[in-house]
Design a protein around this motif. Structure first.
Motif, short mmCIF file in Angstrom:
data_model
loop_
_atom_site.label_atom_id
_atom_site.label_comp_id
_atom_site.label_asym_id
_atom_site.label_seq_id
_atom_site.Cartn_x
_atom_site.Cartn_y
_atom_site.Cartn_z
N VAL A 48 -23.40 71.85 -7.43
CA VAL A 48 -24.19 70.63 -7.44
C VAL A 48 -24.41 70.21 -8.90
O VAL A 48 -24.21 70.98 -9.83
CB VAL A 48 -25.54 70.85 -6.74
N ARG A 49 -24.87 68.97 -9.10
CA ARG A 49 -25.16 68.49 -10.44
C ARG A 49 -26.46 69.12 -10.94
O ARG A 49 -27.43 69.25 -10.21
CB ARG A 49 -25.29 66.97 -10.44
N LEU A 50 -26.45 69.51 -12.23
CA LEU A 50 -27.64 70.12 -12.83
C LEU A 50 -27.91 69.43 -14.16
O LEU A 50 -27.15 69.56 -15.12
CB LEU A 50 -27.41 71.62 -13.04
N HIS A 51 -29.02 68.65 -14.20
CA HIS A 51 -29.41 67.96 -15.43
C HIS A 51 -30.93 68.10 -15.56
O HIS A 51 -31.71 67.31 -15.01
CB HIS A 51 -29.01 66.48 -15.37
N ALA A 52 -31.36 69.16 -16.26
CA ALA A 52 -32.80 69.44 -16.37
C ALA A 52 -33.01 70.50 -17.44
O ALA A 52 -32.07 71.15 -17.91
CB ALA A 52 -33.35 69.92 -15.03
N ARG A 53 -34.28 70.66 -17.80
CA ARG A 53 -34.66 71.73 -18.72
C ARG A 53 -35.35 72.81 -17.89
O ARG A 53 -36.46 72.61 -17.40
CB ARG A 53 -35.59 71.19 -19.81
N LEU A 54 -34.67 73.96 -17.73
CA LEU A 54 -35.15 74.99 -16.81
C LEU A 54 -34.97 76.37 -17.41
O LEU A 54 -34.18 76.58 -18.34
CB LEU A 54 -34.37 74.93 -15.48
N ASP A 55 -35.72 77.30 -16.82
CA ASP A 55 -35.47 78.71 -17.09
C ASP A 55 -34.05 79.04 -16.59
O ASP A 55 -33.64 78.58 -15.51
CB ASP A 55 -36.51 79.56 -16.36
N PRO A 56 -33.23 79.83 -17.32
CA PRO A 56 -31.85 80.12 -16.88
C PRO A 56 -31.76 80.68 -15.48
O PRO A 56 -30.83 80.34 -14.73
CB PRO A 56 -31.35 81.11 -17.93
N ASP A 57 -32.71 81.54 -15.07
CA ASP A 57 -32.67 82.11 -13.73
C ASP A 57 -32.78 81.01 -12.67
O ASP A 57 -32.00 80.98 -11.69
CB ASP A 57 -33.79 83.12 -13.53
N LYS A 58 -33.74 80.10 -12.86
CA LYS A 58 -33.92 79.02 -11.90
C LYS A 58 -32.75 78.04 -11.96
O LYS A 58 -32.32 77.51 -10.93
CB LYS A 58 -35.24 78.28 -12.18
N ALA A 59 -32.23 77.82 -13.17
CA ALA A 59 -31.10 76.89 -13.31
C ALA A 59 -29.87 77.42 -12.57
O ALA A 59 -29.17 76.67 -11.88
CB ALA A 59 -30.78 76.67 -14.79
N LEU A 60 -29.62 78.71 -12.68
CA LEU A 60 -28.44 79.28 -12.01
C LEU A 60 -28.63 79.26 -10.50
O LEU A 60 -27.68 78.98 -9.75
CB LEU A 60 -28.19 80.71 -12.50
N ALA A 61 -29.84 79.53 -10.04
CA ALA A 61 -30.09 79.49 -8.60
C ALA A 61 -29.85 78.09 -8.05
O ALA A 61 -29.29 77.92 -6.96
CB ALA A 61 -31.53 79.93 -8.31
N GLN A 62 -30.27 77.06 -8.81
CA GLN A 62 -30.04 75.69 -8.37
C GLN A 62 -28.54 75.36 -8.39
O GLN A 62 -28.04 74.68 -7.50
CB GLN A 62 -30.81 74.72 -9.27
N LEU A 63 -27.83 75.85 -9.40
CA LEU A 63 -26.40 75.58 -9.53
C LEU A 63 -25.62 76.19 -8.36
O LEU A 63 -24.63 75.63 -7.89
CB LEU A 63 -25.88 76.14 -10.85
N LEU A 64 -26.09 77.34 -7.87
CA LEU A 64 -25.38 78.06 -6.81
C LEU A 64 -25.82 77.62 -5.42
O LEU A 64 -25.29 78.13 -4.42
CB LEU A 64 -25.61 79.56 -6.95
N LYS A 65 -26.74 76.70 -5.33
CA LYS A 65 -27.28 76.28 -4.04
C LYS A 65 -26.17 75.75 -3.14
O LYS A 65 -25.39 74.87 -3.51
CB LYS A 65 -28.33 75.19 -4.26
N GLY A 66 -26.06 76.34 -1.96
CA GLY A 66 -25.06 75.93 -0.99
C GLY A 66 -23.66 76.48 -1.23
O GLY A 66 -22.74 76.17 -0.48
N SER A 67 -23.50 77.28 -2.28
CA SER A 67 -22.16 77.80 -2.60
C SER A 67 -21.83 79.07 -1.83
O SER A 67 -20.67 79.49 -1.79
CB SER A 67 -22.06 78.10 -4.10
N GLY A 68 -22.84 79.72 -1.24
CA GLY A 68 -22.59 81.00 -0.59
C GLY A 68 -22.70 82.18 -1.52
O GLY A 68 -22.42 83.32 -1.13
N TRP A 69 -23.15 81.92 -2.76
CA TRP A 69 -23.31 82.99 -3.75
C TRP A 69 -24.78 83.07 -4.18
O TRP A 69 -25.54 82.10 -4.10
CB TRP A 69 -22.45 82.71 -4.98
N GLN A 70 -25.13 84.24 -4.69
CA GLN A 70 -26.43 84.44 -5.32
C GLN A 70 -26.22 85.27 -6.58
O GLN A 70 -25.18 85.92 -6.73
CB GLN A 70 -27.40 85.14 -4.37
#
Length: 868
Positions: A48-70
């Motif tokens: 998914v698109r990721l355009h924000a200022r986030l903690d890396p852990d939260k940013a990666l979780a958002q990036l992987l959303k719906g991908s089937g990975w954690q």
């Protein structure tokens, strides 16, 4: 180690929706965190698109959303990606297969480059080396750059268990595998491009397949599977399967240009350009051009040519499509035995003839006319002029189901023209005349300059071989993964052909010196020994057309018994069909072509009869394998495997009336240790061979030896990092290989117990390297010490090739972030190491003057590359 962001520290991220593997690379760069994942598992997934200022852990979780990975934390601050646990409690989640990705240095186009992934000799699309239940070597781009190979065969020197001879030039290699009996070329080596064989016969006479693909900057890595499951997949090679993996484009444009100057005067230019063509389309194009005389300069441009390669990958959402094309037009001098001095096991240069750079070929022998009126040019040398087109399609129609189809089409020429020494070492012209029962009446060069009867002379033939080859190959597989089981079924189909024209013999009488001159001789009784330097015409002719068709079905089951234990087994049946037409030949008759017995130069010529003999072969065989891999930890594993493979008779065997189907049984086992400071891969194997054939051209015609052999060996490779900036890479092998029930001379001579020819008991190489900084600039230094043990050049074990040691070294310096200088010196000590005696001679060569082929002498190459 990459920098690690502090926990809880918010960072800016700007990552568009794109293929997941490329998004992860951008995330690694923007977060300064290393990520561990398998690129093959990411294929077909999107972020998914990721355009924000986030903690890396939260940013990666958002990036992987719906991908089937954690993601979860791994030692050292890296992220480890693994499949999200499935809802069904009885279905275990797939165990992650991580690779280590340096977030600071890895470019998007290199995401699938990590050497831990294997795509040849495995069911499906890839497997971690640590999990593979067979012996595999992966040579990545940095290792290729350090080696600076002049040919594809040169790269295979890094693969333990192989004996590689490149003294014949970059297009005349001999590659031997694990004690498999062979007289030359690369009979048990299958080469693939992008996982599909580009010419199915592993070898033909005067054609080893490494000359059909040249190394350049478009090659990202080389993978070699020895034995193991190779007998089941693709062309079913039980020896070694080598896959050449191309660079691919990433989400940013990048490229490189490089210029190289070699001390022998050769110049070369390399380069590539890659990048996106659209949101889901990536492309790459590159190649090289070269020109020069070569280390053994004949006085004319003997090495010249080039190659251009391009590929394009399209993301299909639920899969991907890769299409690629390649044009190669490259040739080099075919280097052959030269005069040397032998005193026991001591080898030295023949007087006036450099062992490191000398060659018989020269301006006086470059061009001429054969006895049948055919023109020749030694500058044509040995090489290939071919076009290859291919594609890889991967589709995921349903969960756990993957369809893959790989196709390749190749067409072109693979020709050879060379000056091949006869079986008699240098002697005086007077002794040559006496051997003909006479005395010299007149002796002069072909240009009319009188010569002394004491002039040392040799005979060498002009051999011309033309091959018009073509091949269409398709390998389709269906993979089904459910729970702990992964099943693969496949169909391999190919049609290929070769149109051969050989003219062997055509001996010239030459001065025994570099850039030899043609000699004309007339005996005192009036018999003419030569015509324009030629002492004979054709001794062996071939005019043949061959077509082959192979069809194979195979199936493999891989079962994950526990988290630590995996077992696999499989079957393959292959049908092999060959049809052809071979023109008949006969002696020219009394007096030769002109009917005059006093003109000795054509009395023993061979001519075509005008008739032809049809060729037909039909055969089939089963191959199978069973293996297991046990990994008590993520860093340590052990495997065992039994396999049976087959190698069908190729065109030249069938032409000579040999229809045996070689069968190879292999038991092997190994240990794989992989830690940060030290890695070791050790394999023990035992092979038994039946129905094997070794063919050499002796006295101007093929001579076959048939029977069996057995071999036991140990292969080692690994690397040690005693300090962060220092590494020591090593590889080597021990081999005990002997013939069993092995006969030559049409079955009259039993060679059982003799050592298998051309393969040493001991060989190895060690490469200490330093990678650090000089001031603020990256720099590296390395040296390689290689050892080649004693070998026998012939099946009779009468021509000994003594052991030798060579020393190479190199260095590189990054002048800027984009500009790099590199220098490499080979055979610094000018070692005279023999890789071939005189294969056209039976029995031992006496002390004194002899013919043999030594390795190339010292050379230095300097290159400058600019990356962007």
């Amino acid at each position: 180690m990459p920098r690690v962001a502090l926990a809880g520290q918010a960072l800016p991220f700007d990552i568009p929706a794109m293929p997941l593997s490329e998004a992860l690379v951008l995330f690694a760069k923007q977060s300064h965190r290393a990520i561990l994942f398998a690129p093959t598992d990411a294929r077909g997934r999107r972020s998914v698109r990721l355009h924000a200022r986030l903690d890396p852990d939260k940013a990666l979780a958002q990036l992987l959303k719906g991908s089937g990975w954690q993601a979860r934390a791994a030692p050292g601050g890296a992220y480890l990606l693994e499949a999200t646990p499935m809802a069904e409690p009885r279905t275990p989640a797939p165990r992650p297969r991580p690779i280590f990705t340096d977030a600071e240095t890895l470019a998007p186009a290199q995401i699938a480059v990590t050497s831990d992934i294997v795509v040849v000799g495995t069911p499906g699309g890839g497997q971690r080396r640590q999990q593979a239940a067979f012996a595999v070597t992966t040579i990545d781009r940095p290792a290729i750059d350090q080696l600076a190979p002049s040919s594809t065969a040169e790269v295979l020197k890094l693969v333990p268990g192989l004996t590689v001879e490149t003294s014949g030039g970059k297009n005349g290699a001999n590659i031997f595998v694990r004690g498999y009996p062979s007289g030359g070329d690369a009979e048990y080596v299958t080469l693939q491009s992008e996982g599909v064989p580009f010419f199915p016969p592993a070898t033909l006479s005067f054609l080893e397949n490494s000359q059909l693909y040249q190394m350049d900057e478009t090659v990202q890595r080389v993978e070699a599977v020895r034995g193991g499951t190779g007998a089941l997949f693709a062309s079913g090679q039980p020896g070694v399967t080598v896959n050449l993996v191309q660079r691919e484009g990433g989400d940013h444009r990048e490229g490189m240009i490089k210029a190289t100057l070699i001390s022998d005067g050769e110049t070369r230019a390399d380069g590539y350009l890659s990048g996106p063509l659209g949101p889901r389309t990536r492309a790459m194009i590159g190649g090289y051009v070269t020109r020069g005389d070569g280390i053994r300069s004949p006085g004319f441009d003997a090495d010249r040519g080039g190659q251009i390669t391009a590929n394009l990958r399209q993301d299909l959402g639920s899969g991907s499509l890769l299409v690629f094309g390649r044009y190669l037009n490259d040739r080099s001098q075919w280097l052959l035995p030269i005069p040397l001095q032998q005193n026991g096991q001591s080898i030295s240069a023949y007087p006036g003839f450099s062992a490191s750079s000398g060659t018989l070929a020269g301006p006086d022998t470059q061009r001429g006319t054969l006895g049948d009126g055919t023109r020749y040019d030694l500058a044509d040398g040995r090489g290939a002029r071919i076009v290859q087109l291919g594609g890889n399609l991967e589709l995921r129609p349903a969960h756990g189901l993957i369809l893959r189809d790989k196709i390749s089409w190749l067409s072109g020429h693979a020709d050879t023209t060379g000056l091949v020494p006869d079986n008699t070492p240098p002697q005086s012209a007077a002794d040559l005349a006496a051997g003909m029962g006479g005395r010299i009446g007149s002796l002069a060069t072909a240009t009319g300059q009188p010569m002394s009867a004491n002039q040392s002379v040799v005979e060498a033939g002009i051999w011309t071989i033309t091959k018009r080859i073509d091949a269409l190959v398709n390998d389709a597989t269906l993979e089904w993964t459910t729970g702990a089981s992964k099943a693969t079924v496949g169909i391999y189909a190919t049609t290929y052909g070769s149109r051969d024209r050989w003219n062997i013999g055509n001996d010239l009488l030459l001065t025994a010196e570099p850039h030899a001159r043609r000699v004309n001789m007339v005996l005192a009784d009036g018999r003419a020994v030569t015509r324009d330097g030629f002492t004979s015409g054709a001794s062996f002719l071939v005019d043949a057309s061959y077509s082959g068709n192979d069809l194979a079905f195979y199936g493999v089951e891989e079962l994950k018994v526990t988290d630590r234990l995996r077992i696999d087994g499989g079957l393959r049946h292959q049908s092999h069909a060959v049809d052809g037409t071979i023109a008949d030949t006969r002696p020219a008759g009394p007096g030769g072509l002109d009917g005059d017995p006093r003109t000795l130069y054509d009395n023993n010529d061979v001519v075509f009869t005008g008739t032809a003999t049809p060729l037909r072969y039909r055969g089939g065989a089963w191959s199978w394998t069973l293996g297991a891999n046990y990994a008590p930890t993520t860093h340590l594993s052990a495997f065992m495997r039994f396999s049976r493979g087959n190698s069908f008779p190729f065109f030249d065997n069938l032409r000579d009336g040999i229809t045996l189907t070689p069968q190879v049984d292999t038991i092997e086992g190994g240990v794989k240790l992989s830690t940060t400071p030290f890695s070791l891969y050790a394999t023990l194997f035992h092979n038994r061979f039946q129905g094997l054939v070794t063919t050499v051209i002796t006295e101007g015609a093929p001579m076959a030896s048939v029977g069996g052999a057995s071999a036991t060996g140990v292969e080692l490779e690994g690397q040690w990092h005693p300090l962060p900036a220092i590494s020591i890479a090593f590889s080597g092998s021990w081999l005990d290989a002997h013939y069993r029930h092995f006969f030559t001379d049409d079955g009259l001579t039993d060679l059982s117990g003799n050592r298998v020819q051309r393969q040493p008991q001991w060989q190895g190489r060690i490469t200490p390297s330093w990678n650090g900084k000089l001031g603020r600039r990256k720099a590296s230094l390395f040296t390689t010490i290689s050892y080649m043990g004693d070998r026998w050049s012939d099946v009779q074990n009468q021509q000994l090739l003594p052991h030798f040691v060579t020393l190479d070294a190199g260095a590189s310096l990054d002048l800027t972030q984009r500009l790099r200088l590199r220098v490499r010196a080979e055979n610094i000590t000018n070692t005279i190491g023999l890789t071939e005696g005189n294969p056209r001679t039976l029995g031992a060569q006496p002390s004194g003057a002899m013919f043999a082929r030594p390795i190339l002498g010292r050379s230095v190459a300097v290159s400058a590359s600019y990356g962007f």
